[in-house]
Design a protein around this motif. Structure first.
Motif, PDB file in Angstrom:
ATOM      1  N   ARG A  59       0.830  -1.212   0.000  1.00  0.00           N
ATOM      2  CA  ARG A  59       0.000   0.000   0.000  1.00  0.00           C
ATOM      3  C   ARG A  59       0.858   1.253   0.000  1.00  0.00           C
ATOM      4  O   ARG A  59       0.535   2.246  -0.663  1.00  0.00           O
ATOM      5  CB  ARG A  59      -0.924  -0.008   1.222  1.00  0.00           C
ATOM      6  CG  ARG A  59      -2.082  -0.975   1.052  1.00  0.00           C
ATOM      7  CD  ARG A  59      -2.906  -1.101   2.289  1.00  0.00           C
ATOM      8  NE  ARG A  59      -3.691   0.099   2.569  1.00  0.00           N
ATOM      9  CZ  ARG A  59      -4.550   0.196   3.564  1.00  0.00           C
ATOM     10  NH1 ARG A  59      -4.751  -0.832   4.350  1.00  0.00           N
ATOM     11  NH2 ARG A  59      -5.224   1.296   3.765  1.00  0.00           N
ATOM     12  N   GLN A  77       1.969   7.381  -6.338  1.00  0.00           N
ATOM     13  CA  GLN A  77       0.956   8.391  -6.663  1.00  0.00           C
ATOM     14  C   GLN A  77       1.226   9.710  -5.959  1.00  0.00           C
ATOM     15  O   GLN A  77       0.333  10.550  -5.842  1.00  0.00           O
ATOM     16  CB  GLN A  77      -0.433   7.872  -6.265  1.00  0.00           C
ATOM     17  CG  GLN A  77      -0.850   6.642  -7.044  1.00  0.00           C
ATOM     18  CD  GLN A  77      -2.106   6.005  -6.499  1.00  0.00           C
ATOM     19  OE1 GLN A  77      -2.525   6.287  -5.388  1.00  0.00           O
ATOM     20  NE2 GLN A  77      -2.703   5.129  -7.281  1.00  0.00           N
ATOM     21  N   GLN A  78       2.439   9.867  -5.417  1.00  0.00           N
ATOM     22  CA  GLN A  78       2.849  11.072  -4.690  1.00  0.00           C
ATOM     23  C   GLN A  78       1.949  11.349  -3.490  1.00  0.00           C
ATOM     24  O   GLN A  78       1.623  12.490  -3.183  1.00  0.00           O
ATOM     25  CB  GLN A  78       2.885  12.282  -5.614  1.00  0.00           C
ATOM     26  CG  GLN A  78       3.911  12.119  -6.708  1.00  0.00           C
ATOM     27  CD  GLN A  78       4.190  13.400  -7.417  1.00  0.00           C
ATOM     28  OE1 GLN A  78       3.312  14.261  -7.510  1.00  0.00           O
ATOM     29  NE2 GLN A  78       5.382  13.555  -7.939  1.00  0.00           N
ATOM     30  N   ARG A  79       1.546  10.280  -2.820  1.00  0.00           N
ATOM     31  CA  ARG A  79       0.807  10.431  -1.565  1.00  0.00           C
ATOM     32  C   ARG A  79       1.724  10.009  -0.427  1.00  0.00           C
ATOM     33  O   ARG A  79       2.784   9.429  -0.665  1.00  0.00           O
ATOM     34  CB  ARG A  79      -0.426   9.528  -1.562  1.00  0.00           C
ATOM     35  CG  ARG A  79      -1.493   9.948  -2.518  1.00  0.00           C
ATOM     36  CD  ARG A  79      -2.756   9.154  -2.319  1.00  0.00           C
ATOM     37  NE  ARG A  79      -2.686   7.802  -2.833  1.00  0.00           N
ATOM     38  CZ  ARG A  79      -2.910   6.716  -2.115  1.00  0.00           C
ATOM     39  NH1 ARG A  79      -3.174   6.825  -0.835  1.00  0.00           N
ATOM     40  NH2 ARG A  79      -2.842   5.524  -2.652  1.00  0.00           N
ATOM     41  N   ILE A  80       1.295  10.259   0.810  1.00  0.00           N
ATOM     42  CA  ILE A  80       2.102   9.796   1.945  1.00  0.00           C
ATOM     43  C   ILE A  80       1.724   8.357   2.276  1.00  0.00           C
ATOM     44  O   ILE A  80       2.573   7.539   2.584  1.00  0.00           O
ATOM     45  CB  ILE A  80       1.910  10.733   3.159  1.00  0.00           C
ATOM     46  CG1 ILE A  80       2.542  12.079   2.832  1.00  0.00           C
ATOM     47  CG2 ILE A  80       2.545  10.147   4.400  1.00  0.00           C
ATOM     48  CD1 ILE A  80       2.302  13.133   3.858  1.00  0.00           C
ATOM     49  N   GLY A  81       0.446   8.052   2.184  1.00  0.00           N
ATOM     50  CA  GLY A  81       0.028   6.670   2.355  1.00  0.00           C
ATOM     51  C   GLY A  81      -0.235   6.272   3.793  1.00  0.00           C
ATOM     52  O   GLY A  81      -0.128   7.084   4.702  1.00  0.00           O
ATOM     53  N   PRO A  82      -0.607   5.015   3.993  1.00  0.00           N
ATOM     54  CA  PRO A  82      -1.039   4.561   5.322  1.00  0.00           C
ATOM     55  C   PRO A  82       0.127   4.471   6.301  1.00  0.00           C
ATOM     56  O   PRO A  82       1.253   4.255   5.891  1.00  0.00           O
ATOM     57  CB  PRO A  82      -1.607   3.166   5.043  1.00  0.00           C
ATOM     58  CG  PRO A  82      -0.898   2.708   3.834  1.00  0.00           C
ATOM     59  CD  PRO A  82      -0.629   3.915   3.011  1.00  0.00           C
ATOM     60  N   PRO A  83      -0.164   4.626   7.615  1.00  0.00           N
ATOM     61  CA  PRO A  83       0.892   4.453   8.617  1.00  0.00           C
ATOM     62  C   PRO A  83       1.361   2.996   8.692  1.00  0.00           C
ATOM     63  O   PRO A  83       0.679   2.089   8.195  1.00  0.00           O
ATOM     64  CB  PRO A  83       0.224   4.892   9.919  1.00  0.00           C
ATOM     65  CG  PRO A  83      -1.216   4.840   9.666  1.00  0.00           C
ATOM     66  CD  PRO A  83      -1.435   5.049   8.220  1.00  0.00           C
ATOM     67  N   GLN A  91      -0.938   0.075   9.793  1.00  0.00           N
ATOM     68  CA  GLN A  91      -2.286   0.063   9.222  1.00  0.00           C
ATOM     69  C   GLN A  91      -2.891  -1.343   9.033  1.00  0.00           C
ATOM     70  O   GLN A  91      -4.015  -1.584   9.469  1.00  0.00           O
ATOM     71  CB  GLN A  91      -2.296   0.838   7.905  1.00  0.00           C
ATOM     72  CG  GLN A  91      -3.675   1.145   7.375  1.00  0.00           C
ATOM     73  CD  GLN A  91      -4.498   1.946   8.356  1.00  0.00           C
ATOM     74  OE1 GLN A  91      -4.057   2.961   8.845  1.00  0.00           O
ATOM     75  NE2 GLN A  91      -5.682   1.485   8.673  1.00  0.00           N
ATOM     76  N   ASP A 115      -6.340  -2.637  10.789  1.00  0.00           N
ATOM     77  CA  ASP A 115      -7.466  -3.146  10.000  1.00  0.00           C
ATOM     78  C   ASP A 115      -7.882  -4.528  10.503  1.00  0.00           C
ATOM     79  O   ASP A 115      -9.071  -4.806  10.658  1.00  0.00           O
ATOM     80  CB  ASP A 115      -7.075  -3.247   8.521  1.00  0.00           C
ATOM     81  CG  ASP A 115      -6.905  -1.891   7.865  1.00  0.00           C
ATOM     82  OD1 ASP A 115      -7.320  -0.903   8.485  1.00  0.00           O
ATOM     83  OD2 ASP A 115      -6.372  -1.834   6.756  1.00  0.00           O
TER      84      ASP A 115
END
Lengths: 304, 164
Positions: A31, A38-44, A47, A51
């Motif tokens: 993930r 996608q140049q996002r920071i993303g989940p810790p 995560q 979940d």
């Protein structure tokens, strides 16, 4: 075979106790890599663990018209088969224990896919049935290549035993086989470009659509364990063998993480292919590759 | 509170999975909800995942002024979300039926049918406001645990748009 070492290998190392955090780690790497592409920071980092715990604490809404006993059994079967496959990986030096060969490992790795197909059909949802049908088509497509690649590796090294395969030096033919196995992994792990069965924009969640709560948690876990088993198999075949066991284990883990990263980047960079394109890809392009590997192995054996 | 319960609370707060439902919205709020998942706002940092099935979700995000046709569907979908669950009403429409008030095709606002935890007003609300609403709902979910809120059917707004 010593029963205690067998159980220790299945339940502690490299079995459940280590494989489950490994599964969460691989799910997180997947993930995170997609997010970073996608140049996002993303989940810790934690995560997948959050979940899993959250899903354990949720109730399952009633399913009208289905008793659901069979539906509860499939995820458990998938998790146990995937955990068994991880337990077979030759991370530790052979000291008796839970021994098995490549054929058993392949059989155990195939069980989660069959469980997904059966689960989709037993849930009686139209979307789940479409997802299961797609999964079945995918399984038939990639497995021919996958099995041929494994056969060519085993034939070129004259053994089906995982321990011996890990210790033998790699030949050029083995690299060809490893490459063919690597091509099959995205389909085996249902990631882009072969994420047909769980195509969330078309058929919602595919075979998983009727699952909720702890059962869904088990599916997530079995998916993670499949990641560990599949990347572990490739790493076993690709990583050179050293005499110290901990260097071997470290190399295996690093190589597995590298493969997860590679597959995630591939997943982020590609779009989903249609059913016919996927089937054509495996039957036309990749099959040729695998047949080449098998035939050259057989020719080499005839010559010697 | 023992360790398991604390872990469960924390996990619920850190892992809100959404199911998005349109009850006759003009699509403005739907676009903004999707925008909140894009790289600019990156809802996945909060553990948010948009799920395809209400059975996987924790938070039900509803947009639109609740048309008569959608009431049955809303109730069914709400029943399909496993407990503990929360509802976020996105936009002014589910909160007050907005400019569609007095329309004969509406049966809103939303809290006449299901209990709503968080209202995110706006026409449409900004993605960061939606994220704030989702975070607030996740916090409520974690604090509330398994107990479900009682349904508090609100009365229909009168012609001036004021709810009693």
């Amino acid at each position: 075979m010593n029963l205690t070492t067998a159980l220790a290998r299945l339940l502690i190392f490299p079995g459940l106790l280590f494989a489950v955090p490994g599964a969460w780690l691989f799910l997180w790497i997947e993930r995170k890599a997609v997010a970073m592409m996608q140049q996002r920071i993303g989940p810790p980092f934690m995560q997948p663990f959050f979940d899993f715990i959250k899903l354990l604490g949720k109730t399952t809404p009633d399913r009208s018209g289905i008793s659901g006993h069979l539906m509860k059994a499939w995820p458990l079967l998938a998790v146990s088969a995937a955990a068994g496959a991880v337990g077979l990986l030759p991370v530790l030096p052979s000291s008796g224990g839970f021994e098995g060969d490549l054929i058993l490992l392949l059989a155990l790795m195939e069980v989660p896919s069959i469980c997904v197909i059966a689960a989709g059909f037993s849930s009686r949802s139209i979307f789940a049935e479409i997802g299961s049908a797609r999964e079945a088509v995918l399984t038939v497509s990639y497995n021919v290549v996958f099995l041929l690649a494994i056969v060519s590796i085993a034939a070129s090294q004259h053994t089906f035993r995982l321990e011996s395969l890990a210790q033998l030096p790699a030949t050029p033919l083995r690299w060809l086989g490893v490459l063919a196995v690597l091509v099959c992994l995205p389909a085996k792990l249902h990631i882009n470009p072969f994420s047909l069965p769980n195509a969330e924009q078309e058929i919602y969640s595919g075979p998983m659509i009727e699952y909720a709560g702890p059962e869904l948690a088990m599916w997530e876990l079995s998916h993670g364990l499949e990641w560990v088993a599949a990347t572990g198999l490739v790493a076993t075949l690709a990583v050179p063998h050293f005499s110290t066991w901990w260097i071997d284990a470290l190399l295996l883990a690093t190589c597995s993480c590298g493969i997860v990263l590679l597959l995630s980047v591939l997943a982020a960079a590609t779009a989903r292919l249609a059913v016919d394109t996927t089937a054509r890809f495996y039957w036309q392009c990749t099959l040729l590759f695998a047949v080449l590997a098998v035939s050259s192995t057989l020719l080499m054996r005839l010559r010697t | 509170m023992n360790l398991w319960n604390r872990l469960m609370c924390y996990s619920r707060r850190r892992s809100p999975w959404l199911f998005h439902m349109n009850s006759g919205s003009c699509n403005g709020c739907d676009i903004e909800l999707v925008a909140s998942l894009t790289p600019r706002y990156d809802a996945e940092q909060l553990g948010v995942r948009l799920e395809g099935s209400p059975r996987h979700a924790d938070i039900l995000c509803i947009t639109g002024p609740v048309t008569r046709n959608s009431v049955q569907a809303i109730e069914t979908v709400y029943g399909q979300v496993g407990s503990p669950k929360a509802v976020v009403a996105i936009g002014s429409c589910p909160a007050s039926t907005n400019v569609f008030i007095d329309s004969r095709v509406l049966d809103g606002p939303l809290n006449r049918h299901i209990p709503v935890d968080v209202f995110v007003p706006g026409c449409p609300p900004r993605p960061d406001a939606i994220l704030q609403g989702i975070a607030a709902a996740a916090k409520k979910l974690a604090e509330r645990g398994a107990q479900r809120p009682a349904v508090q059917p609100a009365s229909a707004p009168d012609s001036t748009g004021v709810q009693s």
